[in-house]
Design an enzyme around this catalytic site. Sequence first.
Site, PDB file in Angstrom:
ATOM      1  N   HIS A 104       0.815  -1.209   0.000  1.00  0.00           N
ATOM      2  CA  HIS A 104       0.000   0.000   0.000  1.00  0.00           C
ATOM      3  C   HIS A 104       0.858   1.273   0.000  1.00  0.00           C
ATOM      4  CE1 HIS A 104      -2.201   3.088   2.498  1.00  0.00           C
ATOM      5  NE2 HIS A 104      -2.931   3.037   1.394  1.00  0.00           N
TER       6      HIS A 104
ATOM      7  N   GLU B  73      -3.766   8.063   7.291  1.00  0.00           N
ATOM      8  CA  GLU B  73      -4.810   7.217   6.706  1.00  0.00           C
ATOM      9  C   GLU B  73      -5.154   6.064   7.660  1.00  0.00           C
ATOM     10  OE1 GLU B  73      -3.786   5.673   2.860  1.00  0.00           O
ATOM     11  OE2 GLU B  73      -5.653   4.548   2.672  1.00  0.00           O
TER      12      GLU B  73
ATOM     13  N   GLU C 102       1.996   1.780  -3.408  1.00  0.00           N
ATOM     14  CA  GLU C 102       0.910   2.352  -4.221  1.00  0.00           C
ATOM     15  C   GLU C 102       0.904   3.878  -4.108  1.00  0.00           C
ATOM     16  OE1 GLU C 102      -3.024   3.891  -3.381  1.00  0.00           O
ATOM     17  OE2 GLU C 102      -3.319   1.790  -2.851  1.00  0.00           O
ATOM     18  N   HIS C 103       1.074   4.385  -2.898  1.00  0.00           N
ATOM     19  CA  HIS C 103       1.150   5.846  -2.715  1.00  0.00           C
ATOM     20  C   HIS C 103       2.345   6.443  -3.453  1.00  0.00           C
ATOM     21  CE1 HIS C 103      -1.649   7.129   0.736  1.00  0.00           C
ATOM     22  NE2 HIS C 103      -2.024   5.898   0.399  1.00  0.00           N
TER      23      HIS C 103
END
Lengths: 500, 459
Positions: B87, B167, B90-91
């Site tokens: 993840h 997040e 992904e950022h």
Amino acid sequence: MSEQSRISRKTLSTMILVISIFVVVLYNLPGSVKPGDGGEPGPIVTPMQSPPLKERADGSKLTSLELIEQAEAKPYKVHIDAWNTPNGAKVLFVQASEIPMLDVRVVFDAGAARDGDLPGLAQLTSAMLTEGAGIADVDAIARHFEGLGANLNTNSYRDMAIASLRTLSDPQYRDPALTMFYDVVAQPTFPESSLDRLRQQMLLGLQQEKQSPGALAQKAFFKGLYQDLPYGIPPNGTEASLTRITSDDLRRFHQQYYVAANMVIAMIGDIDRTQAEMIALQLDNQLPKGQAAPKLASAQPLQQAQQEHVEFPSSQTHILVGSIGVKRGDPDWFALTVGNEVLGAGGFSSRLNQIIRQDNGLAYSVYSHFIPMASEGPFLINLQTRNDQTQQALTLLNDTLQSFVETGPTEEELEAAKRHILGSFPLQTASNSNIVDYLGMIGFYDLPLDYLDTYIGNIEKVDIKAIKKAFGRVVQPEAMFTVTAGQQTTPVSADTEASL
Amino acid sequence: MANLASRFILLASISACLTTLTLSLNNAWANEMSARPSAAERTFSHTLDNGMKIIVREDHRAPVMVSQVWYKVGSSYEHAGMTGVSHVLEHLMFKGTEKVPDGEFSKLISQYGGSENAFTSYDYTGYYQVMSATNLPLSIELEADRMQNAIMPDEAFAKEIEVVKEERRLRTDDKPNSVAYERFMAAAYLSSGYHNPVIGWMHDLDNMNARDARNWYKKWYMPNNAILVVVGDVKAPEVFELAARYFGPIPKGEVPKRPLNREVAGKGERRISVDIPAKIATLFVGYNVPGINTAEDETDVYALRMLAGVLDGGYSARIETDMVRNQGIAASAGAGYGGFSLGDTLFYFSGVPAEGYSIEQLEAAFNEQIEKLQTELADPEELERVKAQIISGIVYQQDSISSQANQIGRMEAIGRSWQEADAMVEKLSAITPEQIQAAARKYLVTDNRTVAVLNPQPL
């Protein structure tokens, strides 16, 4: 798949959290957190047609831009048919025969703004529609729609109460689905046993709200901004009001507001105009004519800055900064839309995102919104940040807002925002779901029928002067309402101490 | 109040023929669809020389398209100490390449009228753009560029990891249900990658550096570990040509071995309590069951899917009817089965007791439902309702190019074929009440069970 086929009850806030946690959690990058409450359904309008093509003056090494320039954008237009029923309901219809299905949506001016002194009444009425109708009880209704593969939903917002049906368009499913749908809308029986159950669920929803700093912040924001005006009413009710509401209250509410003169019918699907007229006529026939709901009182802008803090033991503070915004149909709407794209609606290209997320890593999600409603809806900016960064984030937020209102966008920002809005316009009407949203919105807010056709021109016309004028009129940075929910002065917790 | 009498008659005649209607739904739907080219007939696939698979579904309703690149890597591929790296990567994929500097990707997509996003899950990571169909070349060129050329500088990492932690706080730490769910998953999955949360544990995020993300990128991001899915107003041969032009030159890599994500056999029930500040007690129950890739007999997967439908396929299904409405034990309850995963999966229940009822009573009510499934055959009418919803759901799904693309991508990313999604209706229709009963007896047993209770503490 089963999640999609759920009937309306799952939309009650109590249910949604528990159920949705099992949906595989996806971590989205720009994390488009929408103004979860207060926003009326109806797309936040953005863009048509490819924008004027960008010159390669920036020295971009991309070869695809040339390919795009050679391509011709196809003309694309949504043709809306509109008429009124004998009792005065407005009907908007789009014929779409590519998929053998039909969407019928009825919208009443019967949202929480009409709750009066019984907050939660509109939401309970809407949720109770599917609990008994005509001669059918709740089990029969559920079995009927689900056996036909039809989806029935009822929703209630601040302005609107909506009942929607999605069914296969083949008459052998469509006709029985519609027949029961008319009953749900026009002949609800509001059985006591269901009322008690839904009341308990809504009370539980209020408990759930108390474990969510985001929900508490939003609640405080609407209450503080609108006070005793209709939008200050909490749509999900209060403990006192929910305990007090009786089935007679629901009946009275239904009789007053679920009437033909207070209704908009939106339809899209694989039927022709004659069939659409028949459906509208059936709905019209089954409801008394009644009267359109009266206009809501206007909200006045704040005279000075206000602050409210909700103490909550969370690791982040939720920040909402806002003010009274505009009504649907505001003459400055297009200028505000383009300006807001630059300020905080335009995802990664917006100033707020650049400064707060990308430059400073302070928040995962930061957005600004105008929520135009029947009366003046709010303007608001929201973000969430680790408790000890609250002041820093607030300062950056306020500075960004102030400088934007004073100087407006740059020429370059203006062009970029317009290109995005215009370029993405076809996406806004690409599905039947999108279109039925628009139809409901255009009908409910009395927007011109050529709203979609004139949209491009209206956006193109916007210039820096118009944006400065519009923001100057609507947003007073020195008189904003600021809500924070989180831990105000706390020892730094373990995870916040960690550094790289 | 007009027309009341006539509606009475109509309604009576409808319920009389209801059973026949649902029974005939299958055929009627097939006839209805045969007039138009089916979704399958409009779907085309092709594999580039470097092993990248491309799937195109033509949908010419509106001049728009969605373009998605799926990588077969997600949080279930991660090892200890590295949770959340898929993840984080992904950022970082938005932080620029040599050709397209930081910030430029999003700016370009925005200026060409697109919306973009990315997602990370247990078994895959995906990137997508939704744009005017004529802008597809841009989308493909940008994705091809960042498949190999993302820079991910240390400074960008330092800021972005803070965003990711925000997040995590937003989505998990400050949400009691998410905290409880995370721990429930960790208890229910003992030996597979599903044990860890997609976003990663906070201490792993604290401990991560840019090199970790870059290594993960080098390991998994290559054309032969990726799938391009395009749905919309495009022509398949043109998409294949564009893909060959931009993705084609990227060399094939060596894809590491994938995790099996298998669970060890249950040797008794696991129970945990999550005591955190909250207002609402919540129950989570999971049974370890096979998924489509791990089932010895595929029939079990479809039987479990039908079983989930009987329990929770709508407002007329058993959980809503019995537990929520008639008994009034649950304020909210649900069940489901996530059969389309890389490895073993869960059949799950969750719920909140109604006022005046305890978590124990709620659990007993779930158990009663399970027992009933094990001892009595499901009513064919119930199954027809489940099927009717599945069939109509497939029609309704065609309204959204994104959900069509998601379904195709999801199937392919777990190593299955997109065609299986379409064949599902037939397979589900073939499931008998006996098979459902057998699945309930085989899988919904105490040895396979994990129970987690969110036990609210004062806020």
